[in-house]
Scaffold this active site. Structure first.
Site, PDB file in Angstrom:
ATOM      1  N   THR A  56      31.637  26.148  23.988  1.00  0.00           N
ATOM      2  CA  THR A  56      32.712  25.532  24.777  1.00  0.00           C
ATOM      3  C   THR A  56      34.077  26.042  24.323  1.00  0.00           C
ATOM      4  OG1 THR A  56      31.364  23.555  25.113  1.00  0.00           O
ATOM      5  CG2 THR A  56      33.749  23.316  25.419  1.00  0.00           C
ATOM      6  N   CYS A  96      24.380  18.402  30.170  1.00  0.00           N
ATOM      7  CA  CYS A  96      25.690  17.836  30.477  1.00  0.00           C
ATOM      8  C   CYS A  96      25.679  17.110  31.811  1.00  0.00           C
ATOM      9  CB  CYS A  96      26.736  18.927  30.525  1.00  0.00           C
ATOM     10  SG  CYS A  96      26.432  20.214  29.349  1.00  0.00           S
TER      11      CYS A  96
END
Ligand SMILES: *Cc1c(COP(=O)(O)O)cnc(C)c1O
Length: 387
Positions: A72, A325
Site C-alpha cells: 500500500t 479488503c
C-alpha cells in the site's frame, strides 16, 4: 480438526527460516542503522545486504530499492510522488479498472485535487489491451500504472508490451507486482518498468514491510518527510528485522519458484477441472492460462459467496470471496463487474489461493465437499428453480 488454508493471496504464513533470519535483529543486532557505532553498523550491514539480495532478484541496482511498510505504501508513494514531481509536465494518469484499492484510492484522491485519471477497461478474461493504454495517452500523461497480476482473478497483464509503449513516449511506468514477486519472474528490465511495488507478506515474509523499485532517473517526490533514511527518499528508522526477513523470503523463493509454481499450477488446474465438472452453472473467472499459478476464482449461480465461505470455514477450509479488503463490504467486486459478471453472479464467487504448503489431499477435500455445500445452498435459494 485439520485446517486447510487456501487464502495465500490475502497473506502467507512467515516461513520459519525467515523468522530465524530475523531473530538476531530484534535482540543482539538491534542497533539503529543510521548510528555511527558498532551496534548501528551491524544493523546497517543487515539492511544493505538485504537491499543487494532484493536488487539482484529484480535485476536492479541496490540504490534503486527503497524499503517501505508494504504494498500500500509503495503504491501511494508512486502515485503521489510521481504526480507531485511531474506536475510541471501534466496531470493525467492512466491505470486499469481492476487495480487493487491501494492504487485506485490514491488515484481517486488525486482526482479531487485536479488530476484526471483514465481507467482502461479489460476484456472478458480480465486482460488489458496495450492498444487501449496507447490510445489513452495524452500530452499531459505523467504516469501509467497497471498491476502485474490481479489479486482476485489472477490474470497476468502484458506488462512488457505496455512498458514498451510507455518508454517510447518517455512516460514513467509503474506496476503493482505484489501478487507476482516471489511467484513468477519479475525482472524489471524484462518487464520494462520504471517503478515496481512489492510486499513481503505475500511471499512468506513478514507483514508491514515491502519495497518500491525506482529506476535511476525517475522523478519522484518523497512521501514521508523526516530523516534522511533511504537516501532521503523515505524517512523513518528502517524496519531492519522486517527487511532482513524480506530478503530471506526472497532467497527462498529464488530457489524454489520454478518448482513451486509448477506444483501450484497443477493443483490449480485439478481444482478448476473438478469444480467445473461437479457443479453445474459454475464458471471460471479470469484467463485460463494467463493467470497466477496459485489462483482459482469461480462463480456459482444462485448463491452467495459469503454463505459458501461460512460453510467451508465450518469444515476448516479458509478461502475468500474476493479480496480481503472488499469481502467485508456489501459491494460486489469491481474486478468481477469489470469482466462483465452481473451483480448476482459476482456475489456468488469464491477465490482459492494456493501456496507453499498446499497438498493434493487439500484439493481433493475441497473438490469433495464444495459440490454438497453449493447444492444445499441452492435448495434454500429463492432464485434457484430445480429442473
Ligand atoms: C496485498 C496487495 C496490496 C497491499 O499490500 P500490503 O502490503 O498489504 O499493503 C497491494 N496490491 C496488491 C495487488 C495486493 O495483492
Amino acid at each position: 480438526m485439520e485446517r486447510i488454508y487456501l487464502d495465500y493471496a490475502a497473506t502467507t504464513p512467515c516461513d520459519s527460516r525467515v523468522v530465524e533470519a530475523m531473530r538476531p535483529y530484534f535482540t543482539e543486532k538491534f542497533g539503529n542503522p543510521s548510528s555511527i557505532h558498532s551496534f548501528g553498523q551491524e544493523a546497517k550491514k543487515g539492511l544493505e545486504d538485504a537491499r543487494q539480495v532484493l536488487a539482484d532478484f529484480l535485476g536492479a541496482k541496490p540504490e534503486e530499492i527503497v524499503f517501505t511498510s508494504g504494498g500500500t505504501e509503495s503504491n501511494n508513494f508512486t502515485i503521489f510522488g510521481v504526480a507531485g514531481a511531474m506536475a510541471h509536465k501534466g496531470n493525467h494518469i492512466i491505470t486499469s479498472q481492476i487495480e487493487h484499492h491501494a492504487i485506485s484510492e490514491p488515484c481517486k484522491a488525486l482526482e479531487k485535487h485536479g488530476c484526471s485519471v483514465s481507467y482502461v477497461k479489460v476484456d472478458k478474461n480480465g486482460i488489458v489491451d496495450p492498444g487501449d493504454v496507447k490510445k489513452a495517452i495524452t500530452d499531459k500523461t505523467i504516469l501509467i500504472t497497471i498491476m502485474h497480476a490481479n489479486n482476485e482473478i489472477g490474470t497476468i497483464q502484458p506488462i512488457a508490451e505496455i512498458g514498451k509503449i510507455a518508454k517510447e513516449k518517455a512516460i514513467p511506468f509503474h506496476t503493482d507486482a505484489v501478487q507476482t514477486v516471489g511467484h513468477i519472474p519479475t525482472n524489471v528490465n524484462e518487464l520494462n518498468v520504471d517503478l515496481l511495488s512489492l510486499s513481503a507478506h505475500k511471499f512468506y515474509g513478514p507483514k508491514g514491510v515491502g519495497a518500491l523499485y525506482i529506476r535511476k532517473g525517475t522523478r519522484i517526490n518523497r512521501l514521508l518527510h523526516g530523516g534522511e533514511q533511504e537516501k532521503g527518499r523515505r524517512a523513518s528508522t528502517s524496519n531492519v528485522p522486517g527487511i532482513v526477513g524480506l530478503a530471506k523470503a526472497i532467497e527462498l523463493c529464488k530457489e524454489r519458484m520454478k518448482e513451486e509454481s509448477l506444483m501450484e499450477s497443477s493443483l490449480r488446474d485439478t481444482l478448476i477441472k473438478n469444480l467445473l465438472s461437479k457443479i453445474e452453472k459454475s464458471y471460471l473467472n479470469g484467463h485460463s492460462i494467463q493467470r497466477l499459478p496459485n489462483n482459482v476464482n469461480m462463480s456459482f449461480e444462485y448463491i452467495e459467496g459469503e454463505s459458501m465461505l461460512l460453510n467451508l470455514d465450518m469444515l476448516g477450509i479458509a478461502a475468500s470471496s474476493g479480496s480481503a479488503c472488499t469481502s467485508s463490504s456489501l459491494e460486489p467486486s469491481h474486478v468481477l463487474l469489470a469482466i462483465g459478471r452481473s451483480h448476482e453472479t459476482a456475489h456468488g464467487s469464491l477465490r482459492f489461493a494456493l501456496g507453499r504448503w498446499t497438498k493434493k489431499s487439500d484439493i481433493d477435500y475441497v473438490s469433495e465437499v464444495l459440490p454438497g455445500i453449493v447444492d444445499k445452498l441452492r435448495q434454500m435459494s429463492p432464485l434457484y428453480e430445480k429442473k
